[in-house]
Design an enzyme around this catalytic site. Structure first.
Site, mmCIF file in Angstrom:
data_model
loop_
_atom_site.group_PDB
_atom_site.id
_atom_site.type_symbol
_atom_site.label_atom_id
_atom_site.label_comp_id
_atom_site.label_asym_id
_atom_site.label_seq_id
_atom_site.Cartn_x
_atom_site.Cartn_y
_atom_site.Cartn_z
ATOM 1 N N ARG A 80 1.094 -1.108 0.050
ATOM 2 C CA ARG A 80 0.080 -0.106 0.049
ATOM 3 C C ARG A 80 0.771 1.176 0.017
ATOM 4 O O ARG A 80 0.543 2.353 -0.811
ATOM 5 C CB ARG A 80 -0.933 -0.062 1.003
ATOM 6 C CG ARG A 80 -1.982 1.009 1.380
ATOM 7 C CD ARG A 80 -2.932 0.704 2.291
ATOM 8 N NE ARG A 80 -4.126 1.683 2.506
ATOM 9 C CZ ARG A 80 -4.096 2.595 3.570
ATOM 10 N NH1 ARG A 80 -3.302 2.632 4.360
ATOM 11 N NH2 ARG A 80 -4.879 3.477 3.492
ATOM 12 N N ASN A 112 -3.524 9.042 3.922
ATOM 13 C CA ASN A 112 -2.477 8.219 4.349
ATOM 14 C C ASN A 112 -2.287 7.927 5.915
ATOM 15 O O ASN A 112 -1.179 7.515 6.233
ATOM 16 C CB ASN A 112 -1.117 8.966 3.638
ATOM 17 C CG ASN A 112 -1.064 8.813 2.127
ATOM 18 O OD1 ASN A 112 -1.430 7.951 1.740
ATOM 19 N ND2 ASN A 112 -0.396 9.834 1.604
ATOM 20 N N HIS A 211 -6.449 -5.900 -2.350
ATOM 21 C CA HIS A 211 -7.221 -6.054 -1.024
ATOM 22 C C HIS A 211 -7.456 -7.408 -0.754
ATOM 23 O O HIS A 211 -8.049 -7.720 0.138
ATOM 24 C CB HIS A 211 -8.540 -5.417 -1.536
ATOM 25 C CG HIS A 211 -8.358 -3.923 -1.907
ATOM 26 N ND1 HIS A 211 -9.720 -3.030 -2.038
ATOM 27 C CD2 HIS A 211 -7.481 -2.976 -1.369
ATOM 28 C CE1 HIS A 211 -9.066 -1.736 -2.127
ATOM 29 N NE2 HIS A 211 -7.812 -1.743 -1.614
#
Length: 352
Positions: A80, A112, A211
């Site tokens: 990520r 973030n 994911h």
């Protein structure tokens, strides 16, 4: 109309003219692309073979040791981190820069806030600065760490990393807010965000498969649990009813879940949090995509048509390899653009 990264002159002008033309064309391409269509062409395998032969091994050893201690969470965090870096100003490690008195950096923007793995990058950078000062970019460390963390469980490199990125010197929270895809995005917005980075619908569908690892906090998907009428207990009708009930049981009713940034759920239910496989697409077909942005893939005919084939692990891994390599070339800085930071958290002028 496509643009080429090279030109073939129809005559043989003096060398100085050729050099001037080449410089002008390169500048125009970078400016037109927002940082750039052709930059990735300068990346290559084993870029540090002569300048720092141990570079890739150092990153791998550090990542392997850290993932062994946190196999369920760290691979998703490092992947990520790479994704969020590339979506703002290209893959230039701008996401690593700390905020300063006069600027709020990307890492402090809301999208973030849950990023992790910064300490792994810091450790690798410190070791590399000790053995090869000023040589290996933070951007390349991020790219290598993501690959190594995901690949460990497979016993082989899932993709090869082209190297030679240089580090950016600008990091703005406002750009992270504007550019990073949101869990609540619909398909039109997702396609636009990916398209602005030179990534197409196929890349969007395949990269969403990341994911399959990691967790998400309740507040990131709480909006799907209420406000959609009386059917499905008010949850998003595209959300599997049993899954919606399971999420409410875990997170609390929607008003509670919307402020619950502590409780986390697996993004790919039915598959271990750290297992990189194709189970994400199985869940999509069952209405068990956690985010609105996951469910949105079924709302587009082109995207939905890809999902069945992607439920096969071998096919997904092959396609993910291609898509993540393409993402890793987005807007990279090479040659004389950018710098090699001595400290990944600060540009060199601030790190002295």
């Amino acid at each position: 109309m496509s643009r080429s990264c090279s030109m073939t002159p129809t005559s043989s002008p003096p060398l100085v003219v050729v050099r001037l033309l080449a410089s002008a064309v390169a500048t125009m391409l970078v400016l037109a692309s927002g940082g750039g269509v052709c930059d990735g062409a300068a990346l290559k395998a084993h870029f540090y073979r002569r300048s720092c032969p141990a570079a890739e091994a150092v990153v791998r050893d550090i990542v392997v040791a850290r993932v062994a201690a946190d196999p369920a969470a760290l691979p998703a965090k490092l992947l990520r981190l790479f994704f969020h870096d590339c979506f703002v100003r290209g893959c230039d490690a701008s996401v690593l820069l700390d905020s300063t008195a006069g600027n709020t950096a990307e890492k402090d923007a809301a999208p973030n806030g849950s990023l992790g793995g910064f300490d792994v990058i810091d450790t690798a950078k410190a070791v590399l600065e000790a053995i090869c000062p000023g040589t290996v970019s933070c951007a390349d460390i991020v790219a290598l760490a993501a690959r190594d963390a995901v690949s460990l469980q497979l016993g082989r490199d899932l993709w090869d990393v082209q190297l030679g990125r240089r580090d950016g010197v600008v990091s703005r929270a406002s750009e992270a807010l504007a550019d990073i895809p949101s869990p609540s995005d619909n398909f039109t917005t997702l396609e636009a965000r990916f398209g602005s980075k030179g990534l197409d619908v196929k890349d969007l569908v395949i990269l969403s498969g990341a994911h399959t690892i990691g967790v998400a906090h309740c507040n990131t998907f709480a909006s799907r649990l209420s406000g959609f009428g009386s059917s499905n207990s008010g949850a998003d009708p595209t959300l599997n009813a049993a899954y919606a009930a399971q999420l409410r049981s875990r997170c609390g009713p929607a008003p509670v879940a919307s402020s619950n940034n502590v409780t986390a759920v697996t993004m790919d239910p039915g598959s271990p949090a750290g297992r990189f496989d194709a189970h994400y697409y199985v869940n999509l077909k069952l209405g068990r995509g956690l985010f609105a942005s996951d469910a949105a893939l079924l709302a587009d005919r082109r995207a939905a048509a890809m999902i069945h084939r992607l439920t096969r692990k071998g096919y997904f891994l092959q396609e993910f390899r291609n898509a993540v390599r393409k993402m890793g070339r987005v807007g990279v800085r090479t040659g004389g653009r950018g710098e090699i930071r001595r400290n990944c958290r600060a540009v060199n002028s601030d790190a002295m």
